[in-house]
Design a protein around this motif. Structure first.
Motif, PDB file in Angstrom:
ATOM      1  N   SER A  81       0.854  -1.197   0.000  1.00  0.00           N
ATOM      2  CA  SER A  81       0.000   0.000   0.000  1.00  0.00           C
ATOM      3  C   SER A  81       0.888   1.244   0.000  1.00  0.00           C
ATOM      4  O   SER A  81       2.098   1.151   0.260  1.00  0.00           O
ATOM      5  N   GLN A  83       0.679   3.563   2.228  1.00  0.00           N
ATOM      6  CA  GLN A  83       1.083   3.765   3.629  1.00  0.00           C
ATOM      7  C   GLN A  83       2.349   2.981   3.948  1.00  0.00           C
ATOM      8  O   GLN A  83       3.244   3.469   4.631  1.00  0.00           O
ATOM      9  N   TYR A 107      -1.924  14.043   3.155  1.00  0.00           N
ATOM     10  CA  TYR A 107      -3.021  13.077   3.251  1.00  0.00           C
ATOM     11  C   TYR A 107      -3.200  12.689   4.736  1.00  0.00           C
ATOM     12  O   TYR A 107      -2.205  12.487   5.452  1.00  0.00           O
ATOM     13  N   THR A 110      -1.227   9.859   6.274  1.00  0.00           N
ATOM     14  CA  THR A 110       0.192  10.162   6.491  1.00  0.00           C
ATOM     15  C   THR A 110       0.346  10.983   7.765  1.00  0.00           C
ATOM     16  O   THR A 110       1.265  10.763   8.556  1.00  0.00           O
ATOM     17  N   GLU A 150       4.065  16.599  -0.007  1.00  0.00           N
ATOM     18  CA  GLU A 150       3.169  15.967  -0.976  1.00  0.00           C
ATOM     19  C   GLU A 150       2.920  16.991  -2.070  1.00  0.00           C
ATOM     20  O   GLU A 150       2.748  18.180  -1.760  1.00  0.00           O
ATOM     21  N   ASN A 154      -3.368  16.232  -0.707  1.00  0.00           N
ATOM     22  CA  ASN A 154      -4.727  15.704  -0.580  1.00  0.00           C
ATOM     23  C   ASN A 154      -5.263  15.997   0.822  1.00  0.00           C
ATOM     24  O   ASN A 154      -4.695  15.496   1.782  1.00  0.00           O
ATOM     25  N   THR A 181       1.823  10.963  -5.517  1.00  0.00           N
ATOM     26  CA  THR A 181       0.642  10.150  -5.848  1.00  0.00           C
ATOM     27  C   THR A 181      -0.331  10.882  -6.766  1.00  0.00           C
ATOM     28  O   THR A 181      -0.830  10.313  -7.742  1.00  0.00           O
ATOM     29  N   ILE A 182      -0.625  12.133  -6.457  1.00  0.00           N
ATOM     30  CA  ILE A 182      -1.737  12.800  -7.165  1.00  0.00           C
ATOM     31  C   ILE A 182      -1.339  13.332  -8.544  1.00  0.00           C
ATOM     32  O   ILE A 182      -2.089  13.156  -9.501  1.00  0.00           O
ATOM     33  N   SER A 201       1.272   6.163  -3.644  1.00  0.00           N
ATOM     34  CA  SER A 201       0.237   5.169  -3.455  1.00  0.00           C
ATOM     35  C   SER A 201      -0.166   4.784  -4.874  1.00  0.00           C
ATOM     36  O   SER A 201      -0.809   5.583  -5.576  1.00  0.00           O
ATOM     37  N   THR A 203      -2.265   2.679  -5.526  1.00  0.00           N
ATOM     38  CA  THR A 203      -3.699   2.412  -5.378  1.00  0.00           C
ATOM     39  C   THR A 203      -4.545   3.404  -6.184  1.00  0.00           C
ATOM     40  O   THR A 203      -5.661   3.087  -6.597  1.00  0.00           O
ATOM     41  N   LYS A 204      -3.998   4.617  -6.357  1.00  0.00           N
ATOM     42  CA  LYS A 204      -4.789   5.700  -6.978  1.00  0.00           C
ATOM     43  C   LYS A 204      -4.602   5.700  -8.495  1.00  0.00           C
ATOM     44  O   LYS A 204      -5.017   4.770  -9.145  1.00  0.00           O
ATOM     45  N   MET A 213      -4.646  -2.337  -4.397  1.00  0.00           N
ATOM     46  CA  MET A 213      -3.854  -1.552  -3.444  1.00  0.00           C
ATOM     47  C   MET A 213      -2.368  -1.709  -3.798  1.00  0.00           C
ATOM     48  O   MET A 213      -1.958  -2.753  -4.291  1.00  0.00           O
ATOM     49  N   GLY A 214      -1.586  -0.686  -3.506  1.00  0.00           N
ATOM     50  CA  GLY A 214      -0.138  -0.802  -3.718  1.00  0.00           C
ATOM     51  C   GLY A 214       0.580   0.494  -3.419  1.00  0.00           C
ATOM     52  O   GLY A 214      -0.034   1.559  -3.291  1.00  0.00           O
ATOM     53  N   ILE A 366      -9.719   8.203  -4.349  1.00  0.00           N
ATOM     54  CA  ILE A 366      -9.473   9.153  -5.444  1.00  0.00           C
ATOM     55  C   ILE A 366      -8.791   8.385  -6.582  1.00  0.00           C
ATOM     56  O   ILE A 366      -8.304   7.276  -6.377  1.00  0.00           O
TER      57      ILE A 366
HETATM   58  C1  LIG Z   1      -1.407  11.372  -1.356  1.00  0.00           C
HETATM   59  C2  LIG Z   1      -1.581  10.027  -0.727  1.00  0.00           C
HETATM   60  N1  LIG Z   1      -0.508   9.363  -0.272  1.00  0.00           N
HETATM   61  C3  LIG Z   1      -0.613   8.149   0.304  1.00  0.00           C
HETATM   62  C4  LIG Z   1      -1.837   7.547   0.457  1.00  0.00           C
HETATM   63  C5  LIG Z   1      -1.922   6.198   1.133  1.00  0.00           C
HETATM   64  O1  LIG Z   1      -2.078   5.227   0.169  1.00  0.00           O
HETATM   65  P1  LIG Z   1      -2.782   3.779   0.414  1.00  0.00           P
HETATM   66  O2  LIG Z   1      -4.228   4.040   0.645  1.00  0.00           O
HETATM   67  O3  LIG Z   1      -2.459   3.044  -0.833  1.00  0.00           O
HETATM   68  O4  LIG Z   1      -2.120   3.195   1.615  1.00  0.00           O
HETATM   69  C6  LIG Z   1      -2.989   8.188  -0.007  1.00  0.00           C
HETATM   70  C7  LIG Z   1      -4.317   7.572   0.150  1.00  0.00           C
HETATM   71  O5  LIG Z   1      -5.331   8.174  -0.106  1.00  0.00           O
HETATM   72  C8  LIG Z   1      -2.854   9.470  -0.618  1.00  0.00           C
HETATM   73  O6  LIG Z   1      -3.918  10.144  -1.076  1.00  0.00           O
END
Ligand SMILES: Cc1ncc(COP(=O)(O)O)c(C=O)c1O
Length: 424
Positions: A81, A83, A107, A110, A150, A154, A181-182, A201, A203-204, A213-214, A366
């Motif tokens: 994930s 995280q 986020y 975090t 970040e 987010n 991520t974003i 992440s 995952t997004k 997830m990842g 997201i």
């Molecule tokens: C910017 C950002 N970083 C990290 C994460 C954490 O990712 P995950 O949900 O894959 O653990 C998120 C989750 O929403 C996120 O938006």
């Protein structure tokens, strides 16, 4: 290879995989060592190869190599994930008694990790009071081991000046870690602006379909751990790994090798090869998806701005946004899918609005292909009191919309109907 070609081909050679066009899934926990010498060499990190899927797996390796190439890095490591990736990125260079300096707009997960779990481990995270480089500099001490930020945070959507923050970090001989991520590497590549480590992440947007997830850490290989003189775990023998000195053995790859050989080995937060496969498949269309997410989000943001029942709109590509100029510098092609906006009439109107929507799904994710609406006041932040909510920038009118890949006019029509219903 240019970016779009890398999305489809980087890090994968069909000749090494029975000429398969698609990346195969390797559903195995362990790998045959072959002969005794090879087994010993694998454990001494003298030869490259897979031992056990907690440490590496061919499907995961291809994902790592592909994302590393997309970011312009030297190497990457995948996790179960985002995280897990963030946790490992920091634990790889910190011990109890160390500090890190982080942006305050991060986020929520975090923020929790930094202020709760890291605190228990004796790692003190100091949050910068604002976006300016000076706000970060005020928090740096001799114990600081990295700066964490970040991009398009987010949910506040702040844009911190990466280039300036990287210079600050380097002035104090510490690395800058960016959660990308974003924007994804399609919209911004932080290494080009001086960042040292990137986390995602996946995952997004990277997997992009809301089905896997990842997380991943990418190492630029540019930070000089030896010269910095404060990262003894990388520059002195690791007794848990035959006394290996990572900087001596692996030079520019020291950070990412240690993350795998020590942190991933001990934490065990590896991804399933099946999830890596889904992420690789999703990645193929990253450019197309990110451009469409960004173009549609800008159209929706402009439409919301002109709507008399909307109190405010936050999207970095709106000309009057505080981060408009920085968005031109760091995200010239677009600002991703997330829009923040306030609905007139507070919580009463907010509830009616959510209940009247037909297209966006009411949840917390997201970067899905589908549009997603989040109402933090009623869901993710409801355990906080009014004062804590204010500190997090959460108000009873605040909606977060992740604009999906639907026809944007359908989405606007749906928002229009729900906004009208909310003020009745
Ligand atoms: C910017 C950002 N970083 C990290 C994460 C954490 O990712 P995950 O949900 O894959 O653990 C998120 C989750 O929403 C996120 O938006």
């Amino acid at each position: 290879m240019n970016f779009d070609t890398k999305l489809l081909h980087a890090g994968f050679n069909p000749k090494e995989h029975n000429m398969s066009i698609n990346v195969p899934i390797y559903p195995t926990t362990a790998f045959d060592f072959g002969d005794v010498q090879r087994g010993a060499d694998l454990f001494d990190l003298k030869t490259a190869g897979d031992i056990y899927t907690r440490l590496s797996n061919p499907t995961n390796n291809i994902l790592e190599n592909r994302i590393s190439e997309l970011e312009g890095g030297l190497g990457a490591l995948s996790f179960s994930s985002g995280q897990a990736a963030t946790t490992a990125a920091i634990l790889n260079i910190t011990s109890s008694g160390d500090e890190i300096v982080a942006a305050s707009t991060l986020y929520g997960g975090t923020c929790n990790l930094f202020s709760t779990t890291f605190k228990k481990l004796g790692i003190n995270v100091k949050f910068a009071k604002g976006d300016d480089v000076k706000d970060f500099e005020k928090e740096i001490t001799s114990k600081t081991r990295c700066i964490f930020m970040e991009l398009l945070s987010n949910p506040a959507l702040n844009i911190i000046d990466i280039e300036a923050l990287a210079s600050l970090a380097h002035k104090y001989s510490i690395p800058l870690i960016v959660d990308n991520t974003i924007p994804t590497p399609y919209l911004c590549r932080p290494f080009e602006w001086g960042a040292d480590i990137i986390v995602h992440s996946t995952t997004k947007y990277l997997s992009g379909h809301g089905n896997a997830m990842g997380g991943v850490i990418v190492d630029s290989g540019n930070f000089d751990w030896e010269e910095a003189g404060k990262f003894s775990e990388l520059t002195t023998p690791d007794e848990s790994y035959h006394g290996i000195i990572y900087t001596k053995e692996f030079k520019k790859c020291a950070y990412i090798v240690k993350a795998r050989a020590q942190i991933l080995r001990d934490m065990g937060s590896c991804p399933s090869p099946f999830n890596s496969y889904l992420t690789i498949s999703g990645l193929e269309t990253l450019s197309l998806r990110m451009q469409r997410h960004s173009d549609s989000a800008l159209k929706v943001a402009r439409w919301l701005q002109d709507n008399e029942n909307i109190a405010w709109v936050n999207y970095p590509k709106l000309e009057d946004n505080k981060y408009f100029e920085l968005s031109k510098k760091y995200c010239p092609l677009g600002a991703s899918s997330i829009i923040g906006f306030g609905i007139k009439g507070g919580a009463k109107a907010g509830v009616k609005f959510i209940e009247s929507l037909k297209i966006p799904i009411f949840t917390t994710n997201i970067g899905d292909t589908r549009s997603i609406i989040t109402y933090p006041y009623i869901t993710t932040h409801r355990q906080l009191n009014e004062e804590q909510m204010k500190a997090c920038g959460i108000s009873d009118d605040f909606m977060r919309l992740s604009v999906g890949l639907e026809d944007v006019d359908d989405l606007i029509n749906d928002l229009d109907c729900a906004i009208k219903a909310s003020v009745k």
